[in-house]
Structures are given as structure tokens and as C-alpha cells.
Scaffold this motif. Structure first.
Motif, mmCIF file in Angstrom:
data_model
loop_
_atom_site.group_PDB
_atom_site.id
_atom_site.type_symbol
_atom_site.label_atom_id
_atom_site.label_comp_id
_atom_site.label_asym_id
_atom_site.label_seq_id
_atom_site.Cartn_x
_atom_site.Cartn_y
_atom_site.Cartn_z
ATOM 1 N N TRP A 1 -4.667 -5.967 -5.850
ATOM 2 C CA TRP A 1 -4.799 -4.510 -6.634
ATOM 3 C C TRP A 1 -4.483 -4.830 -7.974
ATOM 4 N N GLN B 1 -3.468 -8.638 -8.536
ATOM 5 C CA GLN B 1 -1.950 -8.928 -8.051
ATOM 6 C C GLN B 1 -2.262 -8.757 -6.438
ATOM 7 N N ASP B 2 -0.887 -9.621 -5.981
ATOM 8 C CA ASP B 2 -0.986 -9.587 -4.494
ATOM 9 C C ASP B 2 -0.588 -8.169 -4.026
ATOM 10 N N GLY B 3 -0.785 -7.670 -2.961
ATOM 11 C CA GLY B 3 -0.432 -6.576 -2.410
ATOM 12 C C GLY B 3 0.090 -6.686 -1.068
ATOM 13 N N GLU B 4 -0.844 -7.041 -0.079
ATOM 14 C CA GLU B 4 -0.183 -7.462 1.285
ATOM 15 C C GLU B 4 -1.387 -8.475 1.859
#
Lengths: 136, 528
Positions: free
Chosen positions: A64, A75-78
Motif C-alpha cells: 500500500w 509499504q508492506d500490508g500483508e
């Protein structure tokens, strides 16, 4: 709501399927609240279930950004990882899982999200994949 | 945020996964508690870690006894940092439902307090009662797993909030809830499902708060801004307990030190709700020595200081021994030590003086004191006293001849013996020593004047000086007692004279004596 498909393909080791390959993997968020990414386990010439069980065969990533342009600040989300071999849904291991999926309901915790993008990353072994994605 | 408040989190599910990751939306706070929950068919051997802070501790890892999926809770505390991506790894590949949550701290270094798990079937499930022990209160956390998926799960237990709810979910329903409990006490929680009765499993974990130190957040609307220091910390703690943000006090420049009284005034003012007034900085006063403070205090109750006495001329010291020695002779009759100054005098002992008196009383010769003086018999002195009492003429004190030899007791006896035996008296030169101790004699006269008649007899008997019987003697005159001296009977002695007792002296009878006289039984013829 926006859906996309990942066509069946046999990918070499360490291959990456991203929005450069499949545009639908990157989508701008409006009122959506969840991103799903799904791949099949038993397809193609090199299905996941046929790969060694102890190694990470494939990863699904959802990222995201708050950048309205969707260019920077990713950035990381899942994400999730899976190995080869059959995987079961119950303790008794009677219900075999046919897919490998991630489901990320980002809206409650990421109110600033503007863009979502997915990524399929191949492990050390060549694998055949087909799948789809949804931004709902 | 208040201690124990949920700050940020994430949730998600994965199907057919060997692991999954969930990232925090933003950077975590150092004192926060990071909690991760996992619902999956098999949690045995499961683990959690993140890419910044490392492995998480297991709070509780529960293998259910029914058909509900296993459930586990993990935590990380103690100076966490970064924007972590948390990896949740089940015991085996499968479907995973996971949550992560950051809870405001601080917490104790070993925060885990109570844990518990309960399996049940129904449309709701209540955890078993647990009692927290945190001295500063606890954060209670709970999660749920179900056998039937894609139902809506909820928690309406008083004091509890649902922090992450990923239901309904076709893969794995995942929830996490929490409660801030201050002070620590017993607690339970109840989860409910919108679906039909099913197998469910609930877990609880609690974490002990640490004492608050420092402040965060916005000012509490009901609290005033306290002065820095201890009071501010206490207010911050109270504010946090009321779930109100509290602003840190502004960093103040180094202020002049306040007297204890100043601080007390501020504290009292603050407690009363009034604005604290910055006390004026006291001017630097010169230090006052403790001695200086003492001197005025002592001087005041005691009055003015004494003026130093003028220095007198130096006098020769007199030792205590000298003073005592001077006193003792007067008390004990010892020789008096001559003090410095005049020429040394011949010592006159009190014993000498006393001895004179005794001698006079006993008829003994007085001890010569001054070598140049002849001894004065106490008898002589007393005779003169008697004469004075009788109105007779006192014997004139004749200047004594040159020092005569003292009369010894033997000589006295020799004198007496002839008188007793009829032998010629041995003439002895009467020594008329000069009169001494006249003052003493006068005192004796006063004593004897009151008993004239008896004194005469007494004197006639005891005094060794010659006695004289004058006037008409018409009766028998009895001289009682010892008569050791010469008796002279003058005038007409028509009667006989009886001298009773010892008469060792010579007797002379002048005038006409018509009768013989008897001395101590012996009758002597009339003398011629």
C-alpha cells in the motif's frame, strides 16, 4: 470493485509477477476496503502440490501507499508463503486445500491508503501458476 | 494515549499458507506492548516474530479439545521500535487467521500476568475467571476461534473493547479484544457468534502495567498544569488512569533553587486548584555559620555578655595545701606552719596552751614556753583568783627571778612528806614565776565566784598555795580535803582546828591559840 486474472503460466525460479506483467495487480483505492490475491495449487506442469514440502514455493504480497500518485512510499500490508505438497484445511487433514490465497481488509487500519498493489514471487523452483485478484 | 489503550493494528487471513505477515501501519512506541493472535488448525510449535524486534514471547498456545481451530497469543514488550512486519507461523501449513495490535505502555519488564483458555459449544463462550496481580493495574487481552466460519463475532462484556475484528470471514474468523483494569482484580470476558451454536475456544492473557514515568499526550481538561517534578508525574499518572491525555510539562530553563517553603506554597496552591505562582528567586545570601546563628540565640536569653574583669596585679599563688595546713592546726592542735612573709616565729602550740590549763587545774607546773620565761604554776594563778573572790588583796605578781628550775613532783612529795610525818618541812624556795595567761585566769574567777564557801574549801584543799584563816575563830574550823600547803591561822583562835584529809604542809598559828589543832587525826601540840 476491480478484479483481474493471472493467466496460467509456468514461471521459472525466482520469477516475479507484478503490475508490470499484470496491470491489475496495481489499483487505486477509492472506497474499497479489502484486497484479495489467489493462485491455484494444482495447475500446469509444475503444480505447487508436486513441489518439495520443506521449501517456500511461492509468496503472495500486498502493498500500500498513501501517495496519491501511487509512485512512492510503498509499504508492506500483508503477505503469505506456502510450500509444496498438499495442504489441508482441517486437523484431520481430510479437506485438501486447492488454492493459495491472501485476504487483506486494510480499510480499518490503513485509512490513508491510496494505492494497492499485489505481487507473486516464485521460490527456488519453477512452478505453474494461475490465479486472480480483487480489490473490493 | 492512556496506558493500555489500543494504538494501531492489522488483521488478515491466508489460505493454504505455511506463514503469513502483517505489518503495522506506522512506527511503534518504545514502551508499547505488541500482541499477535493466531487462529489455525494447528498452533503447536507455532511462533511469531517481526523484522525489527525479533521473536515474540508466547502468552498462551492452546490446542482446543473440540473442533474449533487452535488458538494462540504472543507478545513483545520492552523498547520496541520501527514499523515492524510481523510474521505469524502456525504449527503446520493451513488456513491462518491473525491479528496484531499495539497497546500503549509502559509495562513491567516481565509483563505477563494471567493466562487462560476455555472450550465450549454454543452461541457464546465465557472465559474462566482470572485474578490480576499488577500493582499498577493490568491490560487484559482475549481472542476467539470457532469451528464454523464466516459468522460475525462480538464481545459486549463491560469494560471490554474489540480491537480487531476480521469477521465474517470465509477462511478464518479472527478477533482480538482488550480491557484496561486498574486496580488489578478478577476478570472474565464473553464472546458471542451470530451463527448457530458451534464449537468455540476463547483465550485470555493479562499484562502488568509499570508505574508511569514521564507524560505524553494533551493536557487533561480538568487538571491544571502542575509544576515540574514529582507532582507533575503524579498528575500524569492520575490522568492516564482516567483515560485522558496529559501534556508533558514544558521544559523549563534552570530556575533558581527554591526554598522548601516556596515549594510547599506551590504544592498547596496547586492542590487547591489555584494557579501556582512562581516564587521570587531568593537573593543569594551570605552563608551564616552555625556558630553565628548560635551566638545571637544564646546571647538573647542570657542577657548581655559579661564584661571582662580588669586584670589585677599578679599575686603570689597560695596553694590549697597551704590553706589546709593553716586550717588544720587550729582544729587539730597541730603546729601551725608559718606563712611566708614575716620572720618565722617560735611555734606556740595549742597543746601548750591547753597543757597550761590542765597543769593549773591539777597543780602541775606549767610547761615553759618561751625559753626566757619561767613557768607559772596554774596554782599560783588560781590562788590569785580566790583572793580576788574573797575581796582579799591579790597577791602581787612579783617579777620572777631568773628562770628557776621547775618543781618536780618528787620535790612536792618531799615537801609534803615531812608535814605528814612531822618532820621539818623542807624549805623550798617558792618560785614565783610571772603571771601568764591573765586573760585565762579572769575567766576562771568568773566561774568560781558563784560558790564562795565551797570554793574556799575547795581552794583550801586543792590549792597548793598557803591558805589563811582570818577573823574570829570561835568554833571549830574544819579544813576538808587535801591540805598540802601551809595554813596560817591569824587572830584569836579559841577553838581547835581540825584539818581533815591530808595536810602535808606546814601550819603556823599566830596569836593566841588556846586549843590544840588536829591534822588528819594526828594531834599536834599547840605550836609556839
Amino acid at each position: 470493485m476491480s478484479s483481474f486474472n493471472i493467466p496460467l503460466t509456468t514461471l521459472p525460479a525466482h520469477a516475479v509477477i507484478d503490475d508490470s506483467v499484470i496491470a491489475g495487480l496495481k489499483q487505486q483505492v477509492a472506497t474499497e476496503s479489502q484486497f484479495d490475491l489467489v493462485v491455484a495449487r494444482n495447475v500446469g506442469t509444475a503444480p505447487l502440490d508436486g513441489l518439495p514440502a520443506g521449501l517456500t514455493a511461492i509468496s503472495l504480497v500486498a502493498e500500500w501507499t498513501a501517495d496519491p500518485a501511487g509512485v512512492t512510499g510503498w509499504q508492506d500490508g500483508e503477505s503469505a508463503q506456502t510450500s509444496g505438497g498438499p495442504i489441508f484445511a482441517d486437523k484431520a487433514q481430510t479437506i485438501r486445500i486447492e488454492t493459495f490465497e491472501i485476504h487483506w481488509p486494510f480499510r480499518d487500519n490503513f485509512p490513508l491508503v491510496k494505492w494497492i498493489r499485489g505481487r507473486v514471487v516464485v521460490g527456488p523452483n519453477s512452478v505453474s501458476v494461475s490465479g486472480s485478484g480483487d480489490l473490493i | 494515549m492512556a496506558q493500555g489503550s489500543p494504538l494501531q493494528g492489522n488483521k488478515g487471513t491466508a489460505i493454504g499458507a505455511t506463514s503469513m505477515t502483517l505489518a503495522f501501519p506506522g512506527a511503534v512506541t518504545g514502551t508499547s506492548l505488541l500482541v499477535a493472535t493466531m487462529q489455525t488448525p494447528n498452533t503447536v510449535g507455532g511462533s511469531v516474530s517481526d523484522n525489527v524486534n525479533g521473536s515474540y514471547s508466547t502468552g498462551i498456545n492452546h490446542s482446543t479439545t473440540n473442533t474449533a481451530d487452535d488458538i494462540a497469543g504472543f507478545f513483545k514488550s520492552g523498547n520496541v521500535s520501527g514499523t515492524p512486519t510481523v510474521t505469524i507461523t502456525p504449527g503446520g501449513a493451513g488456513n491462518i487467521g491473525a491479528t496484531i495490535e499495539e497497546y500503549a505502555g509502559p509495562y513491567l519488564a516481565s509483563p505477563l500476568d494471567q493466562t487462560g483458555a476455555t472450550d465450549a459449544n454454543g452461541t457464546s463462550i465465557t472465559s474462566g475467571s482470572k485474578t490480576n496481580t499488577g500493582a499498577n493495574g493490568d491490560l487484559c487481552v482475549s481472542s476467539l476461534s470457532t469451528a464454523t466460519k464466516s459468522t460475525t463475532l462480538s464481545n459486549s462484556t463491560s469494560g471490554w473493547t474489540v480491537d480487531q475484528n476480521n469477521t465474517p470471514n470465509a477462511t478464518e474468523d479472527a478477533v482480538v479484544g482488550s480491557r484496561i483494569q486498574v486496580p488489578a482484580a478478577a476478570f472474565t470476558t464473553t464472546w458471542s457468534t451470530s451463527g448457530a451454536a458451534m464449537d468455540m475456544s476463547v483465550i485470555v492473557m493479562s499484562f502488568k502495567f509499570a508505574p508511569l514515568g514521564g507524560t505524553v499526550g494533551a493536557p487533561h481538561p480538568r487538571l491544571f498544569r502542575a509544576p515540574p517534578g514529582y507532582l507533575a508525574l503524579q498528575l500524569a499518572y492520575l490522568s492516564a488512569q482516567r483515560y485522558q491525555a496529559y501534556a508533558p510539562p514544558p521544559v523549563q530553563a534552570a530556575a533558581a533553587p527554591l526554598l522548601a517553603v516556596g515549594r510547599l506554597i506551590r504544592t498547596v496552591t496547586a492542590r487547591r486548584g489555584g494557579a501556582s505562582v512562581a516564587g521570587p528567586a531568593p537573593a543569594a545570601a551570605p552563608p551564616i555559620l552555625s556558630r553565628e546563628r548560635l551566638v545571637p540565640t544564646v546571647a538573647t536569653p542570657r542577657g548581655k555578655a559579661r564584661a571582662a574583669p580588669p586584670a589585677g596585679p599578679a599575686t603570689p599563688p597560695i596553694t590549697a595545701r597551704e590553706r589546709l595546713v593553716r586550717l588544720l592546726p587550729l582544729v587539730r592542735g597541730r603546729a601551725q606552719v608559718a606563712g611566708p612573709g614575716p620572720a618565722a616565729q617560735a611555734p606556740t602550740t595549742a597543746r601548750h596552751t591547753l597543757k597550761r590549763v590542765v597543769t593549773g587545774l591539777r597543780g602541775r607546773a606549767a610547761v615553759a614556753t618561751a625559753p626566757s620565761r619561767a613557768p607559772v604554776l596554774g596554782r599560783h594563778v588560781l590562788r590569785r583568783v580566790v583572793a580576788l573572790v574573797r575581796g582579799g588583796r591579790a597577791l602581787a605578781a612579783r617579777p620572777g627571778p631568773a628562770a628557776a628550775a621547775p618543781t618536780t613532783a618528787r620535790q612536792r612529795l618531799v615537801r609534803s612528806a615531812p608535814a605528814l610525818r612531822g618532820r621539818a618541812q623542807v624549805a623550798t624556795a617558792l618560785v614565783r614565776p610571772p603571771l601568764v595567761a591573765r586573760g585565762f585566769v579572769r575567766g576562771v574567777v568568773r566561774v568560781v565566784r558563784g560558790a564562795l564557801a565551797r570554793l574556799e574549801a575547795f581552794v583550801a584543799v586543792v590549792v597548793a598555795t598557803p591558805a589563811k584563816v582570818t577573823g574570829a575563830v570561835s568554833a571549830v574550823n574544819t579544813l576538808v580535803g587535801a591540805a598540802t600547803a601551809t595554813y596560817t591561822v591569824a587572830g584569836t583562835a579559841a577553838a581547835a582546828y581540825v584539818v581533815a584529809g591530808a595536810a602535808s604542809a606546814a601550819y603556823s598559828v599566830s596569836g593566841a591559840v588556846s586549843a590544840p589543832y588536829t591534822v588528819a587525826g594526828a594531834v599536834f601540840p599547840v605550836p609556839t
